[in-house]
Design an enzyme around this catalytic site. Sequence first.
Site, PDB file in Angstrom:
ATOM      1  N   ALA A 164       0.805  -1.229   0.000  1.00 13.17           N
ATOM      2  CA  ALA A 164       0.000   0.000   0.000  1.00 13.17           C
ATOM      3  C   ALA A 164       0.845   1.290   0.000  1.00 13.17           C
ATOM      4  O   ALA A 164       0.644   2.168  -0.861  1.00 13.17           O
ATOM      5  CB  ALA A 164      -0.977  -0.036   1.175  1.00 13.17           C
ATOM      6  N   ARG A 218      -6.038  -0.376  -9.113  1.00 13.15           N
ATOM      7  CA  ARG A 218      -6.346  -1.328  -8.029  1.00 13.15           C
ATOM      8  C   ARG A 218      -7.260  -0.624  -7.032  1.00 13.15           C
ATOM      9  O   ARG A 218      -7.025   0.540  -6.714  1.00 13.15           O
ATOM     10  CB  ARG A 218      -5.072  -1.802  -7.305  1.00 13.15           C
ATOM     11  CG  ARG A 218      -4.169  -2.687  -8.139  1.00 13.15           C
ATOM     12  CD  ARG A 218      -3.047  -3.287  -7.284  1.00 13.15           C
ATOM     13  NE  ARG A 218      -3.469  -4.468  -6.572  1.00 13.15           N
ATOM     14  CZ  ARG A 218      -2.708  -5.097  -5.666  1.00 13.15           C
ATOM     15  NH1 ARG A 218      -1.509  -4.632  -5.356  1.00 13.15           N
ATOM     16  NH2 ARG A 218      -3.135  -6.194  -5.070  1.00 13.15           N
ATOM     17  N   GLN A 233       3.940 -13.476  -1.994  1.00 11.52           N
ATOM     18  CA  GLN A 233       4.716 -12.318  -1.525  1.00 11.52           C
ATOM     19  C   GLN A 233       5.556 -12.673  -0.295  1.00 11.52           C
ATOM     20  O   GLN A 233       6.632 -12.111  -0.092  1.00 11.52           O
ATOM     21  CB  GLN A 233       3.784 -11.147  -1.173  1.00 11.52           C
ATOM     22  CG  GLN A 233       3.135 -10.478  -2.364  1.00 11.52           C
ATOM     23  CD  GLN A 233       1.781 -11.074  -2.700  1.00 11.52           C
ATOM     24  OE1 GLN A 233       1.520 -12.246  -2.426  1.00 11.52           O
ATOM     25  NE2 GLN A 233       0.907 -10.292  -3.301  1.00 11.52           N
ATOM     26  N   ASP A 236      -3.930  -2.583   4.079  1.00  8.94           N
ATOM     27  CA  ASP A 236      -4.189  -1.829   2.845  1.00  8.94           C
ATOM     28  C   ASP A 236      -5.258  -0.770   3.025  1.00  8.94           C
ATOM     29  O   ASP A 236      -5.287   0.231   2.297  1.00  8.94           O
ATOM     30  CB  ASP A 236      -4.589  -2.783   1.718  1.00  8.94           C
ATOM     31  CG  ASP A 236      -3.373  -3.559   1.231  1.00  8.94           C
ATOM     32  OD1 ASP A 236      -3.028  -4.563   1.872  1.00  8.94           O
ATOM     33  OD2 ASP A 236      -2.750  -3.113   0.252  1.00  8.94           O
ATOM     34  N   ASN A 280      -6.273  -6.553   4.450  1.00  2.00           N
ATOM     35  CA  ASN A 280      -4.881  -6.862   4.121  1.00  2.00           C
ATOM     36  C   ASN A 280      -4.885  -8.099   3.224  1.00  2.00           C
ATOM     37  O   ASN A 280      -5.957  -8.632   2.905  1.00  2.00           O
ATOM     38  CB  ASN A 280      -4.060  -7.093   5.399  1.00  2.00           C
ATOM     39  CG  ASN A 280      -2.568  -7.155   5.124  1.00  2.00           C
ATOM     40  OD1 ASN A 280      -2.019  -6.269   4.443  1.00  2.00           O
ATOM     41  ND2 ASN A 280      -1.892  -8.178   5.599  1.00  2.00           N
ATOM     42  N   LYS A 281      -3.736  -8.524   2.816  1.00  5.71           N
ATOM     43  CA  LYS A 281      -3.600  -9.634   1.878  1.00  5.71           C
ATOM     44  C   LYS A 281      -4.478 -10.818   2.259  1.00  5.71           C
ATOM     45  O   LYS A 281      -4.581 -11.171   3.433  1.00  5.71           O
ATOM     46  CB  LYS A 281      -2.123 -10.044   1.840  1.00  5.71           C
ATOM     47  CG  LYS A 281      -1.772 -11.200   0.956  1.00  5.71           C
ATOM     48  CD  LYS A 281      -2.293 -11.087  -0.456  1.00  5.71           C
ATOM     49  CE  LYS A 281      -1.936  -9.794  -1.145  1.00  5.71           C
ATOM     50  NZ  LYS A 281      -2.738  -9.548  -2.373  1.00  5.71           N
TER      51      LYS A 281
END
Length: 399
Positions: free
Chosen positions: A78, A119, A226, A267, A277-278
């Site tokens: 982010a 995004r 990631q 994020d 978040n992810k």
Amino acid sequence: MKENERERNVEPDHAGEDVASPADIRKVTHIESVRLSDDGGSVVIIDQTLLPGRLEYLILSDARKMWEAIYKLQVRGAPAIGIFAGYSIYCLARQSRTEDPEEFVQDFREKKDYLNSSRPTAVNLSWALNRMEQVVLAHRDRPIPEILDLLRQEAERIHQEDMEMCRTISEYGLSLLKDGDGILTHCNAGPLATSRYGTGQGPLYLGKERGMHFRVFADETRPLLQGARLTAWELQRAGVDVTLICDNMASLVMKNGWVQACLVGCDRVAANGDAANKIGTSGVAILAKHYGIPFYVLGPTSTIDMNCRSGADIVIELRDPEEIRSKYYREPVAPEGVKCYNPAFDVTDHELITAIVTEKGICYPPFTESLAALFGNNFSPDGNESGGQSQADMPASGL
Ligand code: MRU
């Protein structure tokens, strides 16, 4: 020396080293995942999709390539997306050929909206672009070259502020840990995703600099890995004790008593503390609650969106099914054409979060009060001005 020659010389080979010197830590925490080129006309990024195999830089000055860099996760995380957006819109504004102030503003807005459509979930993208737009609007009567100077200064300020925020967040985060702790991470919230120390992983680098030892378990983070590709790479280079695990191993590692704290980035955090978040983060938080392990979310206040009342207001990006079926694998790992559901993020319920660590301090529940206090109680959420996008604005999948 030309930009690309300089970039190729950046990477020494650290394979096989297991003890980090202070210089190695500096190398990691001074990685510049995003910067403005020396001539100010392009943005230089580490292509994060090529790591850990190759450390290569991209030099971008074309709007479509910038959009793609965000969409394809060549630049990701982010805060890094926000920094990239600031520099990108400055570079694109420089390309405007008009001398008419109104046309300049109109052109700026079109480019801003275009970048913003890349995004939807990380609020830092629209946050940075809105900051840049405010500069244009506040000085629209000035000559265009002056506006451009101010835009460059604002983009550099966004970057500089992020460095300072990451350092402060890392200090606060470190105050929650003890030497020898086992730490579980998810996704990547280190130097590549931010500037300098990072957020979610920042305390680990700061602790290492101060001679502390942490035993880190890094979730690989399916489907784009990631954790495996980026977090493990960064931590290993810095000499932090890191063990890579598949996402579905986290509960065993916790049950074994090896984890004393979970550290993740974010994020977009809603006003009630729900944190996007992810994908997979909320599962980690549920496990942590089960095993009585503190679950910390770390991020700058630029990631807090007080216009989102709860996680239900956060738009979750849906991505290309191919990321699940075959990306990063030599052979497809699923039957061709099988239906896939591929949300890039999930929202961790505020009740599962022990604390949200920001550069302004550590917020504890009730988050509705502690987060509001960060902003001086001076906000009025209306649900319509979050700066995000609706799902309908997004391409269905792929480019
Ligand atoms: O899809 P990504 O890789 O951009 O997702 C990134 C994350 O979820 C990070 O944890 C988050 O952006 C915080 S980065 C400091």
